[in-house]
Design a protein around this motif. Structure first.
Motif, PDB file in Angstrom:
ATOM      1  N   LEU A  13      -9.783   4.803  -4.899  1.00 56.77           N
ATOM      2  CA  LEU A  13     -10.021   6.075  -4.200  1.00 56.77           C
ATOM      3  C   LEU A  13      -8.785   6.966  -4.168  1.00 56.77           C
ATOM      4  N   SER A  14      -7.622   6.359  -4.432  1.00 53.27           N
ATOM      5  CA  SER A  14      -6.411   7.184  -4.450  1.00 53.27           C
ATOM      6  C   SER A  14      -6.408   8.085  -5.677  1.00 53.27           C
ATOM      7  N   LYS A  15      -7.223   7.741  -6.670  1.00 57.21           N
ATOM      8  CA  LYS A  15      -7.304   8.574  -7.875  1.00 57.21           C
ATOM      9  C   LYS A  15      -8.370   9.646  -7.715  1.00 57.21           C
ATOM     10  N   ASP A  16      -9.469   9.280  -7.057  1.00 57.46           N
ATOM     11  CA  ASP A  16     -10.571  10.228  -6.946  1.00 57.46           C
ATOM     12  C   ASP A  16     -11.557   9.752  -5.874  1.00 57.46           C
ATOM     13  N   SER A  17     -12.315  10.668  -5.332  1.00 56.74           N
ATOM     14  CA  SER A  17     -13.416  10.274  -4.462  1.00 56.74           C
ATOM     15  C   SER A  17     -14.492   9.658  -5.341  1.00 56.74           C
ATOM     16  N   HIS A  34      -6.016  17.257  -1.747  1.00 59.63           N
ATOM     17  CA  HIS A  34      -6.734  17.539  -2.987  1.00 59.63           C
ATOM     18  C   HIS A  34      -8.105  16.869  -2.998  1.00 59.63           C
ATOM     19  N   HIS A  35      -8.118  15.575  -2.641  1.00 56.69           N
ATOM     20  CA  HIS A  35      -9.391  14.848  -2.643  1.00 56.69           C
ATOM     21  C   HIS A  35     -10.362  15.464  -1.640  1.00 56.69           C
ATOM     22  N   MET A  36      -9.828  15.809  -0.483  1.00 58.05           N
ATOM     23  CA  MET A  36     -10.674  16.354   0.569  1.00 58.05           C
ATOM     24  C   MET A  36     -11.233  17.708   0.161  1.00 58.05           C
ATOM     25  N   LEU A  46      -9.065   1.002  -2.148  1.00 66.24           N
ATOM     26  CA  LEU A  46      -8.176   2.105  -1.775  1.00 66.24           C
ATOM     27  C   LEU A  46      -7.439   2.653  -2.992  1.00 66.24           C
ATOM     28  N   TYR A  47      -7.032   1.747  -3.894  1.00 58.93           N
ATOM     29  CA  TYR A  47      -6.365   2.207  -5.126  1.00 58.93           C
ATOM     30  C   TYR A  47      -7.301   3.096  -5.939  1.00 58.93           C
ATOM     31  N   SER A  82     -13.971   8.719   0.361  1.00 53.45           N
ATOM     32  CA  SER A  82     -12.658   9.336   0.163  1.00 53.45           C
ATOM     33  C   SER A  82     -11.641   8.680   1.074  1.00 53.45           C
ATOM     34  N   LEU A  83     -10.379   8.727   0.658  1.00 57.57           N
ATOM     35  CA  LEU A  83      -9.320   8.219   1.530  1.00 57.57           C
ATOM     36  C   LEU A  83      -9.229   9.088   2.773  1.00 57.57           C
ATOM     37  N   GLN A  84      -8.885   8.451   3.868  1.00 57.84           N
ATOM     38  CA  GLN A  84      -8.706   9.172   5.112  1.00 57.84           C
ATOM     39  C   GLN A  84      -7.387   8.712   5.714  1.00 57.84           C
ATOM     40  N   TRP A 121      -4.152  13.625  -0.821  1.00 60.11           N
ATOM     41  CA  TRP A 121      -5.204  13.569   0.180  1.00 60.11           C
ATOM     42  C   TRP A 121      -5.901  14.915   0.329  1.00 60.11           C
ATOM     43  N   LEU A 156       1.009   8.763  -2.579  1.00 61.49           N
ATOM     44  CA  LEU A 156       0.018   9.552  -3.301  1.00 61.49           C
ATOM     45  C   LEU A 156      -0.754  10.456  -2.352  1.00 61.49           C
ATOM     46  N   MET A 157      -0.926   9.950  -1.143  1.00 59.58           N
ATOM     47  CA  MET A 157      -1.792  10.676  -0.215  1.00 59.58           C
ATOM     48  C   MET A 157      -1.204  11.992   0.244  1.00 59.58           C
ATOM     49  N   LYS A 198     -11.718  18.781  -2.835  1.00 65.71           N
ATOM     50  CA  LYS A 198     -12.695  18.562  -3.889  1.00 65.71           C
ATOM     51  C   LYS A 198     -14.059  18.188  -3.312  1.00 65.71           C
ATOM     52  N   LEU A 199     -14.014  17.295  -2.360  1.00 61.68           N
ATOM     53  CA  LEU A 199     -15.255  16.851  -1.729  1.00 61.68           C
ATOM     54  C   LEU A 199     -15.875  17.991  -0.939  1.00 61.68           C
ATOM     55  N   ARG A 222      -7.909  -3.519  -0.866  1.00 61.89           N
ATOM     56  CA  ARG A 222      -6.779  -2.788  -1.448  1.00 61.89           C
ATOM     57  C   ARG A 222      -7.206  -2.117  -2.745  1.00 61.89           C
ATOM     58  N   ILE A 252       0.204   4.159  -2.249  1.00 61.25           N
ATOM     59  CA  ILE A 252      -0.938   4.988  -1.867  1.00 61.25           C
ATOM     60  C   ILE A 252      -0.552   6.005  -0.795  1.00 61.25           C
ATOM     61  N   MET A 306       0.814  -1.207   0.000  1.00 55.85           N
ATOM     62  CA  MET A 306       0.000   0.000   0.000  1.00 55.85           C
ATOM     63  C   MET A 306       0.851   1.262   0.000  1.00 55.85           C
TER      64      MET A 306
END
Lengths: 149, 108
Positions: free
Chosen positions: B24-28, A130-132, B21-22, B70-72, A128, A123-124, A134-135, B18, A120, A117
């Motif tokens: 979601l690592s690209k987008d929500s 960015h995603h947050m 998670l992959y 979304s990832l947390q 992370w 990437l986070m 956006k949401l 997994r 990831i 993992m």
């Protein structure tokens, strides 16, 4: 953060000395932890550091010798249990390289389930937020501020 | 429904989780959008999502009528903690080994 656990150190000692400290249980106890290690493939042994603050851990590392090539490589499994009793696996690899004035010792500790993992995690760091954000745009402004902070 | 608390390693030991998670690592993504990526039933996907949410790997927010995943970071912190622990652990132990070997070298 650590992406892979790897340490390379040079010691001004012959490879035979370094090997002894990696494979003789009385010597291992002096720098690592007391153990019933034997340099025999298949031998099972333990380290007992006890519980650690903040870690979900039963206090014992359960190990098994996987590979022994005298004065060159040594590897053993390094498994640990959570308090609920579930086993997590990893592997410790030692590589010794003879140099002019001593020995280069390479330690690689890997094979954690979580390792797959790691891309990831990386990437986070930028991703992370960015995603947050956006949401959060769809939510209230307070949340957006928090996510951007 | 009984929801067993899994540790971080167990949570991501499952290939489907997994994969989630992959993705979601690209987008929500909405739960429906996530489910489209799997052959398993929608309830089965929901169960994995629930595990990921309970263990802090993802968060779920209601946006309009959709539920967005979304990832947390919380879930990843356990893994990070272990890796950091071992990194510091070995650095410390190898230093000790170095001191012992140094003394030995001096004596000889």
């Amino acid at each position: 953060m650590a992406k892979i656990i790897q340490h390379q150190i040079f010691y001004p000692n012959p490879v035979t000395d370094v090997w002894e400290y990696l494979t003789v249980s009385e010597l291992i106890a002096q720098w690592l932890m007391p153990t019933d290690f034997k340099p025999v493939v298949g031998h099972e042994f333990q380290f007992k550091p006890g519980c650690m603050d903040g870690c979900d851990f039963d206090g014992t590392f359960y190990c098994k010798v996987l590979e022994v090539t005298p004065y060159k490589t040594l590897s053993y499994s390094w498994n640990f249990k959570s308090l609920s009793g579930k086993l997590n696996t990893s592997v410790v690899n030692w590589t010794l390289t003879e140099k002019d004035n001593g020995t280069e010792l390479l330690l690689v500790h890997r094979g954690f389930e979580g390792e797959q993992m790691l891309p990831i995690f990386n990437l986070m760091n930028p991703g992370w937020a960015h995603h947050m954000t956006k949401l959060s745009e769809a939510l209230n402004p307070e949340t957006s501020l928090t996510a951007n902070a | 429904m009984e929801q067993q608390r899994l540790d971080a390693f167990q949570v991501i030991a499952d290939p489907s989780r997994r994969q989630i998670l992959y993705l979601l690592s690209k987008d929500s993504l909405t739960i429906n959008a996530l489910a489209e990526n799997f052959d398993m039933s929608r309830p089965a996907v929901s169960k994995h999502i629930k595990v990921l949410q309970t263990s802090g790997f993802i968060s779920i927010e209601d946006v309009g009528r959709e539920r967005y995943c979304s990832l947390q970071q919380d879930g990843f912190k356990d893994l990070q903690k272990w890796l950091e622990y071992y990194d510091a652990f070995w650095a410390n132990k190898l230093q000790k080994l170095g001191n012992l070997l140094n003394e030995k070298a001096k004596k000889e």
